[in-house]
Design an enzyme around this catalytic site. Structure first.
Site, PDB file in Angstrom:
ATOM      1  N   ASP A 103      -1.469   3.345  -4.421  1.00 38.57           N
ATOM      2  CA  ASP A 103      -1.839   2.266  -3.491  1.00 38.57           C
ATOM      3  C   ASP A 103      -2.512   1.092  -4.189  1.00 38.57           C
ATOM      4  OD1 ASP A 103      -0.887   3.966  -1.476  1.00 38.57           O
ATOM      5  OD2 ASP A 103      -2.829   4.966  -1.361  1.00 38.57           O
ATOM      6  N   GLU A 104      -2.111   0.844  -5.414  1.00 38.57           N
ATOM      7  CA  GLU A 104      -2.692  -0.269  -6.174  1.00 38.57           C
ATOM      8  C   GLU A 104      -2.110  -1.611  -5.737  1.00 38.57           C
ATOM      9  OE1 GLU A 104      -1.135   2.319  -7.583  1.00 38.57           O
ATOM     10  OE2 GLU A 104      -2.565   3.399  -8.858  1.00 38.57           O
ATOM     11  N   GLY A 105      -0.977  -1.545  -5.032  1.00 45.13           N
ATOM     12  CA  GLY A 105      -0.277  -2.789  -4.665  1.00 45.13           C
ATOM     13  C   GLY A 105       1.016  -2.939  -5.452  1.00 45.13           C
ATOM     14  N   LYS A 106       1.633  -1.789  -5.784  1.00 49.01           N
ATOM     15  CA  LYS A 106       2.892  -1.824  -6.549  1.00 49.01           C
ATOM     16  C   LYS A 106       3.992  -2.525  -5.758  1.00 49.01           C
ATOM     17  CE  LYS A 106       2.713   2.680  -6.801  1.00 49.01           C
ATOM     18  NZ  LYS A 106       1.342   2.965  -6.303  1.00 49.01           N
ATOM     19  N   GLY A 147       3.992   4.899   0.019  1.00 47.20           N
ATOM     20  CA  GLY A 147       3.845   3.941   1.108  1.00 47.20           C
ATOM     21  C   GLY A 147       3.513   2.599   0.504  1.00 47.20           C
ATOM     22  N   HIS A 148       4.445   1.676   0.600  1.00 51.32           N
ATOM     23  CA  HIS A 148       4.219   0.346   0.026  1.00 51.32           C
ATOM     24  C   HIS A 148       4.231  -0.676   1.155  1.00 51.32           C
ATOM     25  CE1 HIS A 148       5.144   2.367  -3.692  1.00 51.32           C
ATOM     26  NE2 HIS A 148       6.394   2.570  -3.352  1.00 51.32           N
ATOM     27  N   THR A 207       1.036  14.789   1.527  1.00 48.07           N
ATOM     28  CA  THR A 207       1.508  13.960   2.634  1.00 48.07           C
ATOM     29  C   THR A 207       2.337  14.793   3.618  1.00 48.07           C
ATOM     30  OG1 THR A 207       3.474  13.348   1.378  1.00 48.07           O
ATOM     31  CG2 THR A 207       1.568  11.877   1.200  1.00 48.07           C
ATOM     32  N   GLN A 221       3.600   6.617  -6.479  1.00 45.55           N
ATOM     33  CA  GLN A 221       2.353   7.286  -6.859  1.00 45.55           C
ATOM     34  C   GLN A 221       1.747   6.589  -8.089  1.00 45.55           C
ATOM     35  OE1 GLN A 221       5.322   9.489  -6.187  1.00 45.55           O
ATOM     36  NE2 GLN A 221       4.583   8.911  -4.188  1.00 45.55           N
ATOM     37  N   THR A 244       0.696  14.743  -7.490  1.00 41.08           N
ATOM     38  CA  THR A 244       1.981  14.911  -6.843  1.00 41.08           C
ATOM     39  C   THR A 244       2.865  15.715  -7.795  1.00 41.08           C
ATOM     40  OG1 THR A 244       3.711  13.783  -5.580  1.00 41.08           O
ATOM     41  CG2 THR A 244       3.047  12.748  -7.674  1.00 41.08           C
ATOM     42  N   THR A 289       0.277   8.122   5.834  1.00 36.41           N
ATOM     43  CA  THR A 289      -0.339   9.079   6.756  1.00 36.41           C
ATOM     44  C   THR A 289      -1.458   8.467   7.599  1.00 36.41           C
ATOM     45  OG1 THR A 289      -1.851   9.772   5.017  1.00 36.41           O
ATOM     46  CG2 THR A 289       0.169  11.056   5.256  1.00 36.41           C
ATOM     47  N   GLY A 290      -1.831   7.228   7.327  1.00 37.21           N
ATOM     48  CA  GLY A 290      -2.885   6.569   8.099  1.00 37.21           C
ATOM     49  C   GLY A 290      -4.288   7.076   7.770  1.00 37.21           C
ATOM     50  N   ARG A 291      -4.387   8.014   6.784  1.00 38.58           N
ATOM     51  CA  ARG A 291      -5.705   8.568   6.451  1.00 38.58           C
ATOM     52  C   ARG A 291      -6.587   7.497   5.808  1.00 38.58           C
ATOM     53  NH1 ARG A 291      -4.023  13.590   2.704  1.00 38.58           N
ATOM     54  NH2 ARG A 291      -2.331  12.179   2.182  1.00 38.58           N
ATOM     55  N   PRO A 292      -7.924   7.514   6.121  1.00 40.34           N
ATOM     56  CA  PRO A 292      -8.811   6.593   5.416  1.00 40.34           C
ATOM     57  C   PRO A 292      -8.806   6.948   3.929  1.00 40.34           C
ATOM     58  CG  PRO A 292     -10.028   7.914   7.046  1.00 40.34           C
ATOM     59  CD  PRO A 292      -8.621   8.387   7.072  1.00 40.34           C
TER      60      PRO A 292
HETATM   61  P1  GDP Z   1       1.404   0.612  -3.262  1.00 40.42           P
HETATM   62  O1  GDP Z   1       1.589   1.965  -2.706  1.00 40.42           O
HETATM   63  O2  GDP Z   1       0.927   0.599  -4.671  1.00 40.42           O
HETATM   64  O3  GDP Z   1       2.628  -0.265  -3.088  1.00 40.42           O
HETATM   65  O4  GDP Z   1       0.232  -0.065  -2.418  1.00 40.42           O
HETATM   66  P2  GDP Z   1       0.027  -0.017  -0.822  1.00 40.42           P
HETATM   67  O5  GDP Z   1       1.001  -0.964  -0.201  1.00 40.42           O
HETATM   68  O6  GDP Z   1      -0.025   1.372  -0.339  1.00 40.42           O
HETATM   69  O7  GDP Z   1      -1.457  -0.565  -0.702  1.00 40.42           O
HETATM   70  C1  GDP Z   1      -1.803  -1.829  -1.166  1.00 40.42           C
HETATM   71  C2  GDP Z   1      -2.298  -2.676   0.028  1.00 40.42           C
HETATM   72  O8  GDP Z   1      -3.001  -3.791  -0.453  1.00 40.42           O
HETATM   73  C3  GDP Z   1      -1.184  -3.231   0.893  1.00 40.42           C
HETATM   74  O9  GDP Z   1      -1.635  -3.247   2.224  1.00 40.42           O
HETATM   75  C4  GDP Z   1      -1.004  -4.661   0.374  1.00 40.42           C
HETATM   76  O10 GDP Z   1      -0.514  -5.561   1.379  1.00 40.42           O
HETATM   77  C5  GDP Z   1      -2.398  -5.008  -0.011  1.00 40.42           C
HETATM   78  N1  GDP Z   1      -2.526  -5.917  -1.162  1.00 40.42           N
HETATM   79  C6  GDP Z   1      -1.767  -5.971  -2.291  1.00 40.42           C
HETATM   80  N2  GDP Z   1      -2.279  -6.860  -3.159  1.00 40.42           N
HETATM   81  C7  GDP Z   1      -3.392  -7.393  -2.553  1.00 40.42           C
HETATM   82  C8  GDP Z   1      -4.388  -8.321  -2.952  1.00 40.42           C
HETATM   83  O11 GDP Z   1      -4.356  -8.877  -4.041  1.00 40.42           O
HETATM   84  N3  GDP Z   1      -5.388  -8.572  -2.053  1.00 40.42           N
HETATM   85  C9  GDP Z   1      -5.469  -7.962  -0.830  1.00 40.42           C
HETATM   86  N4  GDP Z   1      -6.485  -8.242  -0.029  1.00 40.42           N
HETATM   87  N5  GDP Z   1      -4.551  -7.067  -0.438  1.00 40.42           N
HETATM   88  C10 GDP Z   1      -3.537  -6.771  -1.291  1.00 40.42           C
HETATM   89  P1  IMO Z   2       2.068   5.235  -3.363  1.00 45.13           P
HETATM   90  O1  IMO Z   2       3.425   5.125  -4.002  1.00 45.13           O
HETATM   91  C1  IMO Z   2      -1.559   7.601  -2.794  1.00 45.13           C
HETATM   92  C2  IMO Z   2      -1.143  11.958  -2.951  1.00 45.13           C
HETATM   93  C3  IMO Z   2      -1.389  12.741  -1.676  1.00 45.13           C
HETATM   94  C4  IMO Z   2      -1.936  14.029  -2.251  1.00 45.13           C
HETATM   95  C5  IMO Z   2      -1.115  14.218  -3.515  1.00 45.13           C
HETATM   96  C6  IMO Z   2       0.072  15.155  -3.352  1.00 45.13           C
HETATM   97  O2  IMO Z   2       1.955   4.607  -2.020  1.00 45.13           O
HETATM   98  O3  IMO Z   2       0.995   4.803  -4.309  1.00 45.13           O
HETATM   99  P2  IMO Z   2       2.432  14.912  -2.172  1.00 45.13           P
HETATM  100  O4  IMO Z   2       2.797  14.693  -0.718  1.00 45.13           O
HETATM  101  O5  IMO Z   2       2.961  13.860  -3.081  1.00 45.13           O
HETATM  102  O6  IMO Z   2       2.764  16.284  -2.646  1.00 45.13           O
HETATM  103  O7  IMO Z   2       0.822  14.808  -2.197  1.00 45.13           O
HETATM  104  O8  IMO Z   2      -0.651  12.921  -3.879  1.00 45.13           O
HETATM  105  N1  IMO Z   2      -0.124  10.884  -2.853  1.00 45.13           N
HETATM  106  C7  IMO Z   2      -0.418   9.580  -2.823  1.00 45.13           C
HETATM  107  N2  IMO Z   2      -1.608   8.941  -2.805  1.00 45.13           N
HETATM  108  N3  IMO Z   2      -0.423   6.876  -2.841  1.00 45.13           N
HETATM  109  C8  IMO Z   2       0.779   7.494  -2.894  1.00 45.13           C
HETATM  110  O9  IMO Z   2       1.931   6.823  -3.067  1.00 45.13           O
HETATM  111  C9  IMO Z   2       0.821   8.906  -2.847  1.00 45.13           C
HETATM  112  N4  IMO Z   2       1.814   9.831  -2.855  1.00 45.13           N
HETATM  113  C10 IMO Z   2       1.221  11.035  -2.867  1.00 45.13           C
HETATM  114  O10 IMO Z   2      -2.311  12.077  -0.847  1.00 45.13           O
HETATM  115  O11 IMO Z   2      -3.277  13.859  -2.638  1.00 45.13           O
HETATM  116 MG    MG Z   3       0.899   3.155  -1.152  1.00 46.77          MG
END
Ligand code: GDP
Ligand code: IMO
Ligand code: MG
Length: 428
Positions: free
Chosen positions: A13-16, A40-41, A128, A223, A238, A300-303
């Site tokens: 969830d770094e913002g890939k 989840g992107h 997940t 991931q 994962t 998953t909507g988890r915090p």
């Molecule tokens: P991914 O799984 O690495 O693709 O990242 P996620 O989409 O799960 O989570 C990243 C979240 O941060 C998303 O809701 C993006 O819209 C948001 N996001 C990405 N880059 C930035 C940023 O530079 N600033 C802010 N505020 N949000 C960002």
């Molecule tokens: P993106 O691509 C954050 C975590 C799960 C759990 C562990 C194993 O959006 O960055 P799994 O269902 O893969 O067997 O779960 O990995 N996990 C993630 N956490 N971002 C993800 O993907 C993840 N995909 C799996 O929460 O801890």
């Molecule tokens: Mg994500």
């Protein structure tokens, strides 16, 4: 600069998705090489917000050929649901290619994922629940179902029978669940075959030919480094290789063809699910990061658990992946903090560790050693050049750059597609 890998440096969830989308208009192929619909992107395009799981984020860029390569595990129902939802919103999904060798997530994989987690109780991984781990386990156990098996009913039936023989004993006798019928699974999978057939290809061949022809191919990791099955915080990981090496084995493109490795890293840290996380915050600062960064899972909507930036982890990611460029995201989330702590090393029972300890117990005991950097109050979401940033924000980025083992070539300053400061061209 034809083959570029883009991966996550932390726990996901770094913002890939946003970073891939940023490059989308300039690349020809975007390849997903690991994971499945556990990813989840979120990608924001104008007023539109897209949540992608199984499909590579490049699907949103017109002209890109999205590829689901052999290293991915595919839930075919989810695949079609996602394609339909995007089509309904006017996204052209007709170019998608799916590897004949990708493994298929079935009903029994989803069921086993959920029941094993429930049985682990307090020791659960917090998966997940999408069947990812059990599908990779079958792949390694050589009892998996592959996409190509959906086109040969005989073979498919034999393989599902073989797999269920053992699994039904487990489901019924150990987990107290109902047995799953072979026909149920086979009919379900055969029902997708006709629609799937035109998308299926020898994607390794397609990608190598594309590179031979001078096309630009972006490999988008799901991931992240600390969730990688070999290099992450095992067993809280994962079940795939989310690091840059996975791009080679997961696609059939050889390591010597890759030119650049981009790691996406957040200006702080988050994690979903269980496992060690040294800089985790349990106070109002953690709540601040969760609220300001909207840190709730896309899948998953988890915090999400939240904490400060961890430089040893960024250095570890730089080393394991051969990172050439970092994309630092969500710098805007830190706006308003007077001081920003950054973890520079760990204290493990009185011993200083400058790098991530190899021993799991040490990592569980790691207490961050912090350095505090000055914050800023100015709204930075409109910054488009490095000079637009306040001096303390620039100093924060430069300090992180010095600690993290590679240059920080782009900086995210907001969720919008154009909310980014580019210091060095990521494809140039
Ligand atoms: P991914 O799984 O690495 O693709 O990242 P996620 O989409 O799960 O989570 C990243 C979240 O941060 C998303 O809701 C993006 O819209 C948001 N996001 C990405 N880059 C930035 C940023 O530079 N600033 C802010 N505020 N949000 C960002
Ligand atoms: P993106 O691509 C954050 C975590 C799960 C759990 C562990 C194993 O959006 O960055 P799994 O269902 O893969 O067997 O779960 O990995 N996990 C993630 N956490 N971002 C993800 O993907 C993840 N995909 C799996 O929460 O801890
Ligand atoms: Mg994500």
């Amino acid at each position: 600069m034809p083959a570029i890998v883009l991966i996550g440096a932390q726990w996901g969830d770094e913002g890939k998705g946003k970073a891939t989308d940023l490059l989308g208009s300039r690349v020809d192929y975007v390849v997903k090489f690991n994971g499945g619909n556990n990813a989840g992107h979120t990608v924001v395009v104008g007023d539109e917000k897209y949540a992608l799981h199984l499909l590579p984020s490049g699907i949103l860029s017109p002209g890109v050929t999205p590829v689901i390569a052999n290293g991915v595990v595919v839930d075919v129902e989810v695949l079609f649901d996602e394609l339909d939802a995007l089509s309904a919103r006017g996204v052209d999904v007709s170019r998608l290619l799916v590897s004949a060798n990708a493994h298929v997530i079935t009903e029994y994989h989803r069921t086993i994922d959920k029941v094993t987690e429930r049985f682990l109780g307090k020791k659960q991984i917090g998966t997940t629940g999408r069947g990812i781990g059990p599908t990779y386990a079958d792949k390694i156990n050589r009892v998996g179902i592959r996409i190509q098996d959906l086109f040969d009913e005989n073979i498919l039936r034999q393989k599902v029978e073989g797999a269920l023989e053992q699994k039904n004993h487990l489901l019924v006798k150990v987990y107290n669940r109902r047995a799953i019928a072979v026909n149920e699974v086979v009919d379900d999978l055969l029902g997708y075959a006709d629609r799937l057939r035109p998308m299926v290809a020898d994607t390794g061949l397609v990608l190598n030919q594309a590179l031979d022809d001078g096309r630009i191919v972006l490999f988008e990791g799901g991931q992240a480094t600390m969730l990688d099955v070999d290099h992450g915080t095992y067993p809280f990981v994962t079940s795939s290789n989310a690091t840059s090496g996975g791009a080679a084995t997961g696609s059939g493109v050889a390591p010597n063809r890759f030119d650049r490795v981009i790691a996406v890293v957040k200006a702080y840290t988050t994690r979903v699910g269980a496992g060690p996380f040294p800089t985790e915050l349990f106070d109002e600062s953690g709540e601040f990061l969760r609220t300001a960064g909207f840190e709730f899972g896309t899948t998953t909507g988890r915090p999400r658990r939240t904490g400060w930036y961890d430089a040893p982890i960024a250095r570890y990611a730089a080393r394991i992946n051969g990172v050439t460029d970092f994309v630092l995201t969500k710098l805007d989330v830190l706006t308003g903090l007077e001081k920003i702590p950054v973890c520079v090393a760990y204290d493990v029972d009185g011993t200083r560790f400058d790098e991530v300890p190899v021993n799991q117990t040490d990592f569980h005991h790691a207490v961050p050693i912090y350095e505090e950097l000055p914050g800023w109050d100015e709204d930075i979401t409109g910054a488009r050049t490095f000079e637009d940033l306040p001096a303390t924000a620039r100093a924060y980025v430069e300090a992180l750059e010095g600690m993290s083992g590679s240059r920080m070539s782009a900086i995210g300053v907001g969720p919008a597609r154009d909310a980014i400061v580019v210091r060095h061209d990521l494809l140039g």
